[in-house]
Motif scaffolding. Structure first.
Motif, PDB file in Angstrom:
ATOM      1  N   GLU A  71       4.954   5.201   2.152  1.00 39.41           N
ATOM      2  CA  GLU A  71       5.496   6.458   2.018  1.00 39.41           C
ATOM      3  C   GLU A  71       5.173   7.112   3.470  1.00 39.41           C
ATOM      4  O   GLU A  71       6.094   7.949   3.803  1.00 39.41           O
ATOM      5  CB  GLU A  71       4.637   7.110   0.810  1.00 39.41           C
ATOM      6  N   ALA A  72       4.053   6.928   4.148  1.00 42.94           N
ATOM      7  CA  ALA A  72       3.856   7.612   5.335  1.00 42.94           C
ATOM      8  C   ALA A  72       5.037   7.061   6.354  1.00 42.94           C
ATOM      9  O   ALA A  72       5.549   7.823   7.190  1.00 42.94           O
ATOM     10  CB  ALA A  72       2.642   7.359   5.817  1.00 42.94           C
ATOM     11  N   GLU A 103       0.865  -1.268  -0.086  1.00 40.64           N
ATOM     12  CA  GLU A 103      -0.018   0.252   0.109  1.00 40.64           C
ATOM     13  C   GLU A 103       0.764   1.285   0.000  1.00 40.64           C
ATOM     14  O   GLU A 103       1.423   1.602   1.027  1.00 40.64           O
ATOM     15  CB  GLU A 103      -0.832  -0.135   1.292  1.00 40.64           C
ATOM     16  N   LEU A 104       1.129   1.872  -1.060  1.00 37.61           N
ATOM     17  CA  LEU A 104       1.798   2.888  -1.276  1.00 37.61           C
ATOM     18  C   LEU A 104       1.906   3.952  -0.353  1.00 37.61           C
ATOM     19  O   LEU A 104       2.807   4.538   0.107  1.00 37.61           O
ATOM     20  CB  LEU A 104       1.885   3.386  -2.673  1.00 37.61           C
ATOM     21  N   TYR A 105       0.505   4.413   0.035  1.00 32.21           N
ATOM     22  CA  TYR A 105       0.490   5.461   0.723  1.00 32.21           C
ATOM     23  C   TYR A 105       0.882   5.384   2.046  1.00 32.21           C
ATOM     24  O   TYR A 105       1.634   6.090   3.046  1.00 32.21           O
ATOM     25  CB  TYR A 105      -1.149   5.864   0.872  1.00 32.21           C
TER      26      TYR A 105
END
Length: 225
Positions: A12-13, A7-9
Motif C-alpha cells: 500500500e505504501a 506485506e500489505l503495508y
C-alpha cells in the motif's frame, strides 16, 4: 503497473507513493491474485517480490515472460546475494532492487524501464499543437506551457498516446487511477472537464457520445460535457 508484494503495508505504501507520481498501480498479495490480474488487465510494468504465497514471484515472472508481451519486470526482494540477482535476471527480470529501498529510487528505475519499453516511440509526443514530454512531465500547447495536476497529466498522457483514438471513461479510470477506483465515480468527467479548461479553447478533447474521449486532431469541435 502491477505491484506483487505480500506485506500489505509495504504494498500500500508503494501504491500510494506511485499515485503521487501519477502512476496508477494495482496490488496483489500472492501469486494466484497476481496471475489473475495479469490475465484480465494490461500492465506496463510488473514489480515482483520473489517470496510470496502461492505461485512464487519467480513463477509469476516466468508466466509473464512466456506470454510474450514484453512486459518489463522489476524484482523487489530482500534476497540480495549475487547468486539471487543472477537467478532473477536469468528468469527474465529487467531490473532488481533489494529491500530496504527508497521510493524515489524505485520511481526512477520504473521510469527508466518505461522509457526502455517505449524506445520505439518518440519520447516526446505531439498532436494538434500539443507537445507532451512524459519524462519532464511537461505539456505545451502552441508553444505555451500548461501547468497540470498529476491526475490531469496522467489522463492527457493516455489520450495523447491514443493518437486521436477514442478512449472510454472505463479505460481512463483503469489507466490513470487504479483497481480500487469506484467504477461509478464521476472523477473522469470532472478531470477531463478541468483538463479542457487548463488547455484552453478551442477545446481539444472531444467527447464521443456513448464511447468516451479523444484528442481532436482538427483542434476544437469537442463537446463541453
Amino acid at each position: 503497473m502491477l505491484v506483487v508484494e505480500d506485506e500489505l503495508y509495504m504494498a500500500e505504501a508503494i501504491r500510494d507513493g506511485l499515485r503521487l507520481e501519477a502512476i496508477a498501480a494495482d496490488i496483489a498479495g500472492d501469486g494466484d491474485t497476481a496471475l489473475e490480474l495479469l490475465s484480465v488487465n494490461s500492465y506496463d510494468i510488473a514489480v515482483l517480490d520473489r517470496d510470496i504465497p502461492g505461485p512464487s514471484g519467480d513463477e509469476v515472472a516466468a508466466s509473464i515472460v512466456a506470454s510474450g508481451g514484453g512486459m518489463p519486470i522489476l524484482m523487489l526482494t530482500a534476497a540480495d546475494r549475487l547468486d539471487d540477482k543472477a537467478s532473477g535476471f536469468g528468469l527474465g527480470a529487467d531490473d532488481y532492487l533489494t529491500k530496504p529501498f527508497e521510493l524515489r529510487e524505485l520511481v526512477l528505475r520504473l521510469r527508466a524501464l518505461d522509457r526502455r519499453r517505449a524506445h520505439s516511440r518518440p519520447p516526446v509526443r505531439e498532436i494538434a499543437g500539443l507537445r507532451l514530454d512524459p519524462f519532464r512531465r511537461e505539456v505545451h500547447r502552441d508553444g505555451r506551457y500548461v501547468a497540470l495536476t498529476r491526475k490531469q497529466f496522467a489522463v492527457l498522457e493516455v489520450l495523447v498516446a491514443a493518437e486521436g483514438g477514442v478512449i472510454s471513461a472505463e479505460e481512463l479510470l483503469a489507466r490513470a487511477w487504479d483497481e480500487n477506483a469506484d467504477p461509478f465515480t464521476n472523477a473522469v468527467r470532472i478531470t477531463v472537464s478541468a483538463l479542457r479548461k487548463r488547455l484552453g479553447e478551442p477545446w481539444i478533447i472531444a467527447t464521443v457520445a456513448g464511447a468516451g474521449y479523444r484528442i481532436d486532431a482538427e483542434r476544437g469541435g469537442g463537446e463541453r460535457g
